[in-house]
Write an enzyme that holds these catalytic residues in place. Structure first.
Site, PDB file in Angstrom:
ATOM      1  N   ASN A 151      -5.754   5.418   3.645  1.00  0.00           N
ATOM      2  CA  ASN A 151      -5.357   4.181   4.328  1.00  0.00           C
ATOM      3  C   ASN A 151      -6.385   3.655   5.322  1.00  0.00           C
ATOM      4  O   ASN A 151      -6.173   2.602   5.934  1.00  0.00           O
ATOM      5  CB  ASN A 151      -4.031   4.401   5.069  1.00  0.00           C
ATOM      6  CG  ASN A 151      -2.841   4.448   4.137  1.00  0.00           C
ATOM      7  OD1 ASN A 151      -2.877   3.888   3.038  1.00  0.00           O
ATOM      8  ND2 ASN A 151      -1.773   5.103   4.563  1.00  0.00           N
ATOM      9  N   ARG A 195      -2.065  -4.944  -0.560  1.00  0.00           N
ATOM     10  CA  ARG A 195      -2.305  -3.500  -0.618  1.00  0.00           C
ATOM     11  C   ARG A 195      -1.538  -2.769   0.477  1.00  0.00           C
ATOM     12  O   ARG A 195      -0.984  -1.687   0.255  1.00  0.00           O
ATOM     13  CB  ARG A 195      -3.807  -3.235  -0.487  1.00  0.00           C
ATOM     14  CG  ARG A 195      -4.196  -1.774  -0.615  1.00  0.00           C
ATOM     15  CD  ARG A 195      -5.701  -1.636  -0.820  1.00  0.00           C
ATOM     16  NE  ARG A 195      -6.105  -0.237  -0.882  1.00  0.00           N
ATOM     17  CZ  ARG A 195      -6.795   0.393   0.056  1.00  0.00           C
ATOM     18  NH1 ARG A 195      -7.183  -0.278   1.149  1.00  0.00           N
ATOM     19  NH2 ARG A 195      -7.122   1.655  -0.073  1.00  0.00           N
ATOM     20  N   HIS A 254      -4.625  -5.607  -8.526  1.00  0.00           N
ATOM     21  CA  HIS A 254      -6.063  -5.387  -8.363  1.00  0.00           C
ATOM     22  C   HIS A 254      -6.886  -6.594  -8.785  1.00  0.00           C
ATOM     23  O   HIS A 254      -8.115  -6.562  -8.666  1.00  0.00           O
ATOM     24  CB  HIS A 254      -6.512  -4.160  -9.165  1.00  0.00           C
ATOM     25  CG  HIS A 254      -6.299  -2.872  -8.445  1.00  0.00           C
ATOM     26  ND1 HIS A 254      -6.627  -1.643  -8.978  1.00  0.00           N
ATOM     27  CD2 HIS A 254      -5.782  -2.610  -7.209  1.00  0.00           C
ATOM     28  CE1 HIS A 254      -6.315  -0.692  -8.120  1.00  0.00           C
ATOM     29  NE2 HIS A 254      -5.807  -1.246  -7.035  1.00  0.00           N
ATOM     30  N   HIS A 308       1.141   0.243  -0.062  1.00  0.00           N
ATOM     31  CA  HIS A 308       0.968   1.544   0.577  1.00  0.00           C
ATOM     32  C   HIS A 308       2.139   1.869   1.503  1.00  0.00           C
ATOM     33  O   HIS A 308       2.454   3.049   1.709  1.00  0.00           O
ATOM     34  CB  HIS A 308      -0.348   1.583   1.360  1.00  0.00           C
ATOM     35  CG  HIS A 308      -1.546   1.824   0.496  1.00  0.00           C
ATOM     36  ND1 HIS A 308      -2.543   2.714   0.828  1.00  0.00           N
ATOM     37  CD2 HIS A 308      -1.907   1.296  -0.703  1.00  0.00           C
ATOM     38  CE1 HIS A 308      -3.468   2.727  -0.131  1.00  0.00           C
ATOM     39  NE2 HIS A 308      -3.102   1.861  -1.060  1.00  0.00           N
TER      40      HIS A 308
END
Length: 317
Positions: free
Chosen positions: A96, A64, A193, A68
């Site tokens: 975040n 992740r 995910h 990001h």
């Protein structure tokens, strides 16, 4: 034995295709550190594996964090930079605040600075760590070109460009297309995910009566029970939160997608066939995911003209 051969073959095909696409572009290469820092790969892999042995949930965290990072100003390690008195950095954005695993990147960087000071960028470390985390969790083998430089900008206002959990398929397709991804590549990347959890604060809006017709009635009860423990309570995206597999897509087929941005992939005619395909064929998902990840790792890569190799991943030189 047959499965091993297939994995090796797939890896070779992906690597070959990647080299063909990026040869001479950005100054990146698979063997970028071969002479300047030959132990970079085992140091990254061993450090990641050691951390994940102690806490397997960090696989999702590293993946992740890489995503990001790349979606804001490109894959330049900007998400790693700490805020200062004069600047609020990306990592302090509400989107975040739940990121974890910074200490793993710090550990790797410290080791590499002892071995080959000023050579390996934080952006490359993060990209390699995410790759190794996927493999540790049972995901596909893939490699990425190295040679990214670290960005000198990290501002909270830039994080508005991160995809929100409330987006529908059309909005996701548009957002990802702005980064050069097809609808299928977006669905494949969403398969990340399969690792990790979502917090209640990201999906509780779906639980109001009649608010989300995409949500299965039985799964709605599961989500409501999760949220009864508070906004920070966690719901796994699928039944194997620490295993990289295709159960995420099977959950979507059963209307058990946790986020609106998950379930919309099955409910939208423009993406449903991709979800069905990955739910039925894990090997196809793995192949498409690894190709999309290599492509993502090349987003807006910095070179020596607009980047640097940070001495400390948390601050600009």
């Amino acid at each position: 034995m047959a499965n091993t051969a297939r994995v090796v073959l797939v890896m070779m095909v992906v690597i070959e295709a990647t080299i063909m696409r990026i040869n001479g572009v950005y100054g990146l290469s698979m063997g970028y550190y071969l002479a300047s820092c030959p132990f970079v790969e085992p140091i990254v892999k061993d450090t990641v594996n050691s951390a994940l042995d102690k806490d397997p949930t960090l696989a999702a965290a590293l993946l992740r964090m890489h995503f990001h990072d790349c979606f804001i100003q490109g894959c330049d390690g900007s998400v790693l930079i700490d805020s200062t008195n004069g600047n609020t950095a990306e990592k302090d954005s509400p989107a975040n605040l739940s990121l974890r695993g910074y200490e793993i990147i710090d550990d790797i960087k410290e080791q590499l600075e002892q071995q080959c000071p000023g050579v390996v960028s934080c952006a490359d470390i993060l990209a390699m760590a995410a790759r190794d985390a996927v493999f540790f969790a049972g995901g596909p083998v893939y490699d990425i070109p190295k040679g990214r430089k670290d960005g000198r900008r990290s501002k909270i206002e830039d994080t508005i460009n991160l995809p929100a959990p409330s987006l529908n398929a059309s909005q996701l397709i548009k957002m990802f297309s702005q980064h050069g991804f097809t609808a299928q590549e977006m669905v494949a990347l969403s398969g990340g995910h399969t690792l990790g959890v979502a917090r209640c604060s990201s999906f509780k809006n779906r639980l109001n009566k009649g608010a989300d017709p995409m949500l299965g009635s039985e799964f709605a009860k599961t989500l409501s029970k999760t949220c009864s423990a508070g906004d920070n309570s966690e719901q796994p995206f699928d039944a194997t939160r620490n295993d990289f597999d295709n159960l995420y897509y099977n959950a979507l087929v059963r209307k058990n997608g946790v986020l609106t941005s998950d379930q919309t992939l099955y409910n939208s005619p423009s993406t449903r066939n991709f979800v069905n395909g990955y739910a039925l064929n894990q090997a196809m998902f793995f192949l498409d995911f690894q190709q999309a990840m290599v492509k993502m790792s090349l987003l807006d890569v910095k070179d020596e003209s607009n980047g640097e190799v940070r001495e400390n991943c948390r601050q600009i030189n």
